[in-house]
Motif scaffolding. Structure first.
Motif, PDB file in Angstrom:
ATOM      1  N   GLU A   6      37.499  51.016  32.466  1.00 55.59           N
ATOM      2  CA  GLU A   6      37.157  49.729  33.051  1.00 55.59           C
ATOM      3  C   GLU A   6      35.658  49.642  33.332  1.00 55.59           C
ATOM      4  N   SER A   7      35.182  48.417  33.379  1.00 55.98           N
ATOM      5  CA  SER A   7      33.814  48.138  33.806  1.00 55.98           C
ATOM      6  C   SER A   7      33.752  46.704  34.312  1.00 55.98           C
ATOM      7  N   GLY A   8      32.644  46.362  34.959  1.00 56.24           N
ATOM      8  CA  GLY A   8      32.423  44.988  35.353  1.00 56.24           C
ATOM      9  C   GLY A   8      32.618  44.693  36.820  1.00 56.24           C
ATOM     10  N   GLY A   9      33.038  45.669  37.594  1.00 54.70           N
ATOM     11  CA  GLY A   9      33.198  45.432  39.015  1.00 54.70           C
ATOM     12  C   GLY A   9      31.860  45.227  39.698  1.00 54.70           C
ATOM     13  N   GLY A  10      31.918  44.800  40.953  1.00 58.38           N
ATOM     14  CA  GLY A  10      30.686  44.596  41.708  1.00 58.38           C
ATOM     15  C   GLY A  10      30.951  43.835  42.985  1.00 58.38           C
ATOM     16  N   SER A  11      29.873  43.364  43.590  1.00 59.18           N
ATOM     17  CA  SER A  11      29.963  42.609  44.833  1.00 59.18           C
ATOM     18  C   SER A  11      29.587  41.158  44.570  1.00 59.18           C
ATOM     19  N   VAL A  12      30.328  40.251  45.189  1.00 62.63           N
ATOM     20  CA  VAL A  12      30.090  38.830  44.986  1.00 62.63           C
ATOM     21  C   VAL A  12      30.474  38.088  46.259  1.00 62.63           C
ATOM     22  N   ALA A  13      29.850  36.959  46.498  1.00 60.50           N
ATOM     23  CA  ALA A  13      30.212  36.129  47.649  1.00 60.50           C
ATOM     24  C   ALA A  13      31.484  35.349  47.340  1.00 60.50           C
ATOM     25  N   ALA A  14      32.191  34.987  48.385  1.00 62.95           N
ATOM     26  CA  ALA A  14      33.409  34.190  48.220  1.00 62.95           C
ATOM     27  C   ALA A  14      33.104  32.930  47.412  1.00 62.95           C
ATOM     28  N   GLY A  15      34.001  32.607  46.507  1.00 57.82           N
ATOM     29  CA  GLY A  15      33.789  31.469  45.627  1.00 57.82           C
ATOM     30  C   GLY A  15      33.140  31.832  44.310  1.00 57.82           C
ATOM     31  N   GLY A  16      32.656  33.056  44.216  1.00 62.16           N
ATOM     32  CA  GLY A  16      31.979  33.500  43.014  1.00 62.16           C
ATOM     33  C   GLY A  16      32.938  33.971  41.937  1.00 62.16           C
ATOM     34  N   SER A  17      32.358  34.491  40.853  1.00 62.61           N
ATOM     35  CA  SER A  17      33.137  34.908  39.688  1.00 62.61           C
ATOM     36  C   SER A  17      32.728  36.305  39.229  1.00 62.61           C
ATOM     37  N   LEU A  18      33.675  36.988  38.636  1.00 62.94           N
ATOM     38  CA  LEU A  18      33.425  38.286  38.004  1.00 62.94           C
ATOM     39  C   LEU A  18      34.357  38.424  36.818  1.00 62.94           C
ATOM     40  N   THR A  19      33.930  39.174  35.815  1.00 66.02           N
ATOM     41  CA  THR A  19      34.801  39.519  34.701  1.00 66.02           C
ATOM     42  C   THR A  19      34.893  41.031  34.604  1.00 66.02           C
ATOM     43  N   GLU A  76      40.259  41.808  29.056  1.00 67.03           N
ATOM     44  CA  GLU A  76      39.429  41.321  30.158  1.00 67.03           C
ATOM     45  C   GLU A  76      40.254  40.634  31.233  1.00 67.03           C
ATOM     46  N   LEU A  77      39.758  40.724  32.437  1.00 68.39           N
ATOM     47  CA  LEU A  77      40.285  39.962  33.551  1.00 68.39           C
ATOM     48  C   LEU A  77      39.152  39.081  34.053  1.00 68.39           C
ATOM     49  N   ARG A  78      39.252  37.787  33.781  1.00 66.19           N
ATOM     50  CA  ARG A  78      38.215  36.849  34.190  1.00 66.19           C
ATOM     51  C   ARG A  78      38.627  36.223  35.506  1.00 66.19           C
ATOM     52  N   MET A  79      37.797  36.392  36.521  1.00 66.05           N
ATOM     53  CA  MET A  79      38.140  35.977  37.881  1.00 66.05           C
ATOM     54  C   MET A  79      37.164  34.919  38.370  1.00 66.05           C
ATOM     55  N   ILE A  80      37.705  33.814  38.860  1.00 65.71           N
ATOM     56  CA  ILE A  80      36.888  32.757  39.460  1.00 65.71           C
ATOM     57  C   ILE A  80      37.393  32.469  40.860  1.00 65.71           C
ATOM     58  N   ARG A  81      36.596  31.717  41.625  1.00 62.71           N
ATOM     59  CA  ARG A  81      36.965  31.347  43.008  1.00 62.71           C
ATOM     60  C   ARG A  81      37.464  32.567  43.773  1.00 62.71           C
ATOM     61  N   GLU A  85      40.096  38.331  50.161  1.00 62.65           N
ATOM     62  CA  GLU A  85      41.367  39.040  49.980  1.00 62.65           C
ATOM     63  C   GLU A  85      41.492  39.666  48.596  1.00 62.65           C
ATOM     64  N   ASP A  86      40.615  39.324  47.681  1.00 61.18           N
ATOM     65  CA  ASP A  86      40.616  39.929  46.354  1.00 61.18           C
ATOM     66  C   ASP A  86      39.873  41.266  46.334  1.00 61.18           C
ATOM     67  N   THR A  87      39.245  41.623  47.433  1.00 57.75           N
ATOM     68  CA  THR A  87      38.541  42.901  47.503  1.00 57.75           C
ATOM     69  C   THR A  87      39.514  44.051  47.301  1.00 57.75           C
ATOM     70  N   ALA A  88      39.227  44.900  46.304  1.00 54.62           N
ATOM     71  CA  ALA A  88      40.138  46.000  45.968  1.00 54.62           C
ATOM     72  C   ALA A  88      39.522  46.831  44.853  1.00 54.62           C
ATOM     73  N   MET A  89      40.145  47.967  44.608  1.00 58.39           N
ATOM     74  CA  MET A  89      39.877  48.723  43.395  1.00 58.39           C
ATOM     75  C   MET A  89      40.822  48.190  42.338  1.00 58.39           C
ATOM     76  N   TYR A  90      40.263  47.819  41.205  1.00 57.45           N
ATOM     77  CA  TYR A  90      41.059  47.244  40.119  1.00 57.45           C
ATOM     78  C   TYR A  90      41.245  48.272  39.017  1.00 57.45           C
ATOM     79  N   TYR A  91      42.476  48.354  38.515  1.00 60.32           N
ATOM     80  CA  TYR A  91      42.831  49.330  37.505  1.00 60.32           C
ATOM     81  C   TYR A  91      43.432  48.648  36.284  1.00 60.32           C
ATOM     82  N   CYS A  92      43.043  49.123  35.132  1.00 64.65           N
ATOM     83  CA  CYS A  92      43.648  48.715  33.870  1.00 64.65           C
ATOM     84  C   CYS A  92      44.778  49.697  33.548  1.00 64.65           C
ATOM     85  N   ALA A  93      45.885  49.183  33.033  1.00 62.44           N
ATOM     86  CA  ALA A  93      47.027  50.019  32.688  1.00 62.44           C
ATOM     87  C   ALA A  93      47.578  49.596  31.333  1.00 62.44           C
ATOM     88  N   ALA A  94      48.222  50.541  30.658  1.00 61.79           N
ATOM     89  CA  ALA A  94      48.776  50.234  29.336  1.00 61.79           C
ATOM     90  C   ALA A  94      49.973  51.123  29.045  1.00 61.79           C
TER      91      ALA A  94
END
Length: 121
Positions: A6-19, A76-81, A85-94
């Motif tokens: 995985e890659s692409g994590g980071g810090s963002v303000a509420a209402g922001g976006s990350l992929t 990819e996981l494209r996240m908006i808004r 509460e979305d703060t977490a460690m995100y994991y890809c699984a297969a």
């Protein structure tokens, strides 16, 4: 054997976006994103299979979108808004084949190392 990174994590303000991006190598029919927030159980975010389509958790439906491109070994996981509460460690699984429902973590044999998403209020 399936290798996930995985890659692409980071810090963002509420209402922001990350992929978030998951690079996948190996046979995998089902792919999914899970997350674990501090002090909470790991939970499914979304799961995808080309034949069955995509399943989203109620908490993210309409805000998160799965984009899968096997030609590029990309999931990819494209996240908006985003919300705090979305703060977490995100994991890809297969997994090449599931024997239990796809939104259950026990369904997957292969996992990435995780990428942190932090949403500030």
């Amino acid at each position: 054997q399936v290798h996930l990174e995985e890659s692409g994590g980071g810090s963002v303000a509420a209402g922001g976006s990350l992929t978030l991006s998951c690079k996948a190598h190996g046979q995998r029919s089902w792919m999914a994103w899970f997350r674990r927030a501090p002090g909470k159980e790991r939970e499914a975010v979304a799961a995808h299979n080309d034949e069955r389509g995509t399943i989203y958790a109620d908490s993210v439906r309409g805000r998160f979108t799965i984009v899968r491109d096997d030609a590029k070994n990309s999931f990819e996981l494209r996240m908006i808004r985003l919300e705090p509460e979305d703060t977490a460690m995100y994991y890809c699984a297969a997994d090449p084949r599931l024997t239990i429902p796809p939104m259950m973590s026990g369904a997957y044999s292969y996992w990435g190392q995780g990428t942190q998403v932090t949403v500030s209020s």
